[in-house]
Design a protein around this motif. Sequence first.
Motif, mmCIF file in Angstrom:
data_model
loop_
_atom_site.group_PDB
_atom_site.id
_atom_site.type_symbol
_atom_site.label_atom_id
_atom_site.label_comp_id
_atom_site.label_asym_id
_atom_site.label_seq_id
_atom_site.Cartn_x
_atom_site.Cartn_y
_atom_site.Cartn_z
ATOM 1 N N MET A 189 0.418 23.451 18.776
ATOM 2 C CA MET A 189 0.422 22.288 18.644
ATOM 3 C C MET A 189 -1.249 21.822 19.096
ATOM 4 S SD MET A 189 2.386 19.074 20.987
ATOM 5 C CE MET A 189 2.316 20.104 22.190
ATOM 6 N N THR A 190 -1.623 20.784 18.145
ATOM 7 C CA THR A 190 -3.037 20.243 18.481
ATOM 8 C C THR A 190 -2.866 19.103 19.169
ATOM 9 O OG1 THR A 190 -3.617 20.963 16.201
ATOM 10 C CG2 THR A 190 -4.903 19.220 17.127
ATOM 11 N N ILE A 191 -3.911 18.849 20.231
ATOM 12 C CA ILE A 191 -3.977 17.772 21.067
ATOM 13 C C ILE A 191 -5.153 16.896 20.725
ATOM 14 C CG2 ILE A 191 -3.866 16.857 23.442
ATOM 15 C CD1 ILE A 191 -2.243 19.360 24.164
ATOM 16 N N GLU A 192 -5.116 15.647 20.584
ATOM 17 C CA GLU A 192 -6.376 14.873 20.479
ATOM 18 C C GLU A 192 -6.511 13.766 21.546
ATOM 19 O OE1 GLU A 192 -7.415 13.799 16.284
ATOM 20 O OE2 GLU A 192 -5.431 14.209 15.982
ATOM 21 N N TYR A 193 -7.639 13.569 21.999
ATOM 22 C CA TYR A 193 -7.678 12.423 22.893
ATOM 23 C C TYR A 193 -8.743 11.326 22.423
ATOM 24 C CZ TYR A 193 -5.998 16.100 26.011
ATOM 25 O OH TYR A 193 -5.370 16.956 26.678
ATOM 26 N N PHE A 194 -8.114 10.224 22.436
ATOM 27 C CA PHE A 194 -8.914 9.195 21.958
ATOM 28 C C PHE A 194 -9.617 8.259 23.122
ATOM 29 C CE2 PHE A 194 -5.761 10.192 18.928
ATOM 30 C CZ PHE A 194 -6.390 10.333 17.711
ATOM 31 N N SER A 195 -11.253 8.243 23.227
ATOM 32 C CA SER A 195 -11.649 7.857 24.106
ATOM 33 C C SER A 195 -11.868 6.268 24.327
ATOM 34 C CB SER A 195 -13.228 8.445 24.353
ATOM 35 O OG SER A 195 -13.691 7.891 23.067
ATOM 36 N N GLU A 196 -12.198 5.674 25.487
ATOM 37 C CA GLU A 196 -12.153 4.295 25.807
ATOM 38 C C GLU A 196 -13.648 3.856 25.121
ATOM 39 O OE1 GLU A 196 -10.463 2.588 27.650
ATOM 40 O OE2 GLU A 196 -9.105 3.872 28.614
ATOM 41 N N ARG A 197 -13.449 2.530 24.539
ATOM 42 C CA ARG A 197 -14.374 1.937 24.074
ATOM 43 C C ARG A 197 -14.992 0.725 24.808
ATOM 44 N NH1 ARG A 197 -15.985 5.247 19.705
ATOM 45 N NH2 ARG A 197 -14.133 6.498 19.005
ATOM 46 N N ASN A 198 -13.890 0.212 25.236
ATOM 47 C CA ASN A 198 -14.049 -1.362 25.904
ATOM 48 C C ASN A 198 -14.923 -1.260 26.972
ATOM 49 O OD1 ASN A 198 -13.486 -3.818 27.445
ATOM 50 N ND2 ASN A 198 -11.802 -3.938 25.607
ATOM 51 N N PRO A 199 -15.985 -2.198 27.261
ATOM 52 C CA PRO A 199 -16.857 -2.217 28.387
ATOM 53 C C PRO A 199 -15.932 -2.162 29.707
ATOM 54 C CG PRO A 199 -17.813 -3.742 26.677
ATOM 55 C CD PRO A 199 -16.310 -3.242 26.277
ATOM 56 N N GLY A 200 -14.975 -2.975 29.816
ATOM 57 C CA GLY A 200 -14.106 -3.245 30.674
ATOM 58 C C GLY A 200 -13.565 -1.874 31.351
ATOM 59 N N THR A 201 -13.275 -1.037 30.445
ATOM 60 C CA THR A 201 -12.449 0.184 31.020
ATOM 61 C C THR A 201 -13.082 1.538 30.583
ATOM 62 O OG1 THR A 201 -11.436 0.021 28.710
ATOM 63 C CG2 THR A 201 -10.420 -1.139 30.715
ATOM 64 N N LYS A 202 -14.118 1.474 30.013
ATOM 65 C CA LYS A 202 -14.871 2.687 29.596
ATOM 66 C C LYS A 202 -15.126 3.752 30.633
ATOM 67 C CE LYS A 202 -19.028 3.005 27.273
ATOM 68 N NZ LYS A 202 -20.050 2.612 26.371
ATOM 69 N N THR A 203 -15.397 3.257 32.043
ATOM 70 C CA THR A 203 -15.615 4.226 33.002
ATOM 71 C C THR A 203 -14.501 4.699 33.648
ATOM 72 O OG1 THR A 203 -15.621 2.150 34.556
ATOM 73 C CG2 THR A 203 -17.703 2.919 33.476
ATOM 74 N N LEU A 204 -13.165 4.453 33.267
ATOM 75 C CA LEU A 204 -11.845 4.953 33.712
ATOM 76 C C LEU A 204 -11.910 6.291 33.378
ATOM 77 C CD1 LEU A 204 -9.470 1.869 33.350
ATOM 78 C CD2 LEU A 204 -10.593 2.659 35.330
ATOM 79 N N PRO A 205 -11.227 7.103 34.240
ATOM 80 C CA PRO A 205 -11.152 8.446 33.871
ATOM 81 C C PRO A 205 -10.143 8.505 33.233
ATOM 82 C CG PRO A 205 -10.627 8.158 36.153
ATOM 83 C CD PRO A 205 -10.982 6.830 35.782
ATOM 84 N N ARG A 206 -9.699 8.142 31.754
ATOM 85 C CA ARG A 206 -8.518 8.358 31.093
ATOM 86 C C ARG A 206 -8.885 8.340 29.521
ATOM 87 N NH1 ARG A 206 -5.426 2.443 30.638
ATOM 88 N NH2 ARG A 206 -7.196 1.444 29.556
ATOM 89 N N SER A 207 -7.773 8.596 28.726
ATOM 90 C CA SER A 207 -8.211 8.283 27.366
ATOM 91 C C SER A 207 -7.200 6.998 27.025
ATOM 92 C CB SER A 207 -7.442 9.533 26.698
ATOM 93 O OG SER A 207 -8.162 10.817 26.938
ATOM 94 N N LEU A 208 -7.857 6.544 25.762
ATOM 95 C CA LEU A 208 -6.924 5.226 25.358
ATOM 96 C C LEU A 208 -5.532 5.913 24.863
ATOM 97 C CD1 LEU A 208 -9.345 3.124 23.262
ATOM 98 C CD2 LEU A 208 -8.163 2.460 25.251
ATOM 99 N N ALA A 209 -5.655 6.956 24.199
ATOM 100 C CA ALA A 209 -4.434 7.699 23.758
ATOM 101 C C ALA A 209 -4.577 9.031 23.661
ATOM 102 C CB ALA A 209 -3.846 7.133 22.376
ATOM 103 N N THR A 210 -3.377 9.815 23.793
ATOM 104 C CA THR A 210 -3.551 11.185 23.675
ATOM 105 C C THR A 210 -2.461 11.404 22.159
ATOM 106 O OG1 THR A 210 -4.002 11.357 25.933
ATOM 107 C CG2 THR A 210 -2.812 13.316 24.681
ATOM 108 N N LYS A 211 -2.968 12.146 21.242
ATOM 109 C CA LYS A 211 -2.061 12.667 20.365
ATOM 110 C C LYS A 211 -1.441 14.050 20.589
ATOM 111 C CE LYS A 211 -1.474 12.411 15.307
ATOM 112 N NZ LYS A 211 -2.463 11.889 14.244
ATOM 113 N N ALA A 212 -0.380 14.349 20.785
ATOM 114 C CA ALA A 212 0.308 15.713 20.957
ATOM 115 C C ALA A 212 1.259 15.938 19.918
ATOM 116 C CB ALA A 212 0.751 15.813 22.251
#
Length: 125
Positions: free
Chosen positions: A1-24
Motif C-alpha cells: 500500500m502506498t502512503i502519501e502525505y500532504f503538507s501544510e501550506r497555510n501560514p497559520g498552521t504550517k509549523t504544526l507537526p502534522r500533515s493536512l491529509a494522509t492518503k493510505a
Amino acid sequence: MTIEYFSERNPGTKTLPRSLATKAGNFVFVSGQVARDEDGSIVAGGIEAQTRRTLENVAHVLALAGCTLEDVVKTMVWLEDARDFDEFNRVYGEFFRENKPSRSTIQATNMVGTKVEIEAIAYIP
C-alpha cells in the motif's frame, strides 16, 4: 500500500507537526480543519461563517489528495457551544446534500478558539 502525505501550506498552521491529509491506499484522512483564511487568520463571525469556511477548507484539502466532499464517508466534529448545533447542521447540510457521511459531533473547546473543527475520512473507489 502506498502512503502519501500532504503538507501544510497555510501560514497559520504550517509549523504544526502534522500533515493536512494522509492518503493510505484508497482512504484519505483529513486533519482537523478550522475556519482559517488563506493568510492564516481565523474568520470572524458566528457559527455559520466558521462552519462554511471550515468545510471549504476540508474540501480544499480533499482536492489536494484527489477527491471531493462526495467521497467523504465519515466526519468528526467538535463544536464549542452545543447551542450552535442547529445552525451548524443547516450549513453542514448544504455541503452534504446527497451522500451524507457518518458523523460524530461533540462539544469541546478548540485549541485555537474557533467555534468548530472538522476532521474527515474519504474513500476513493
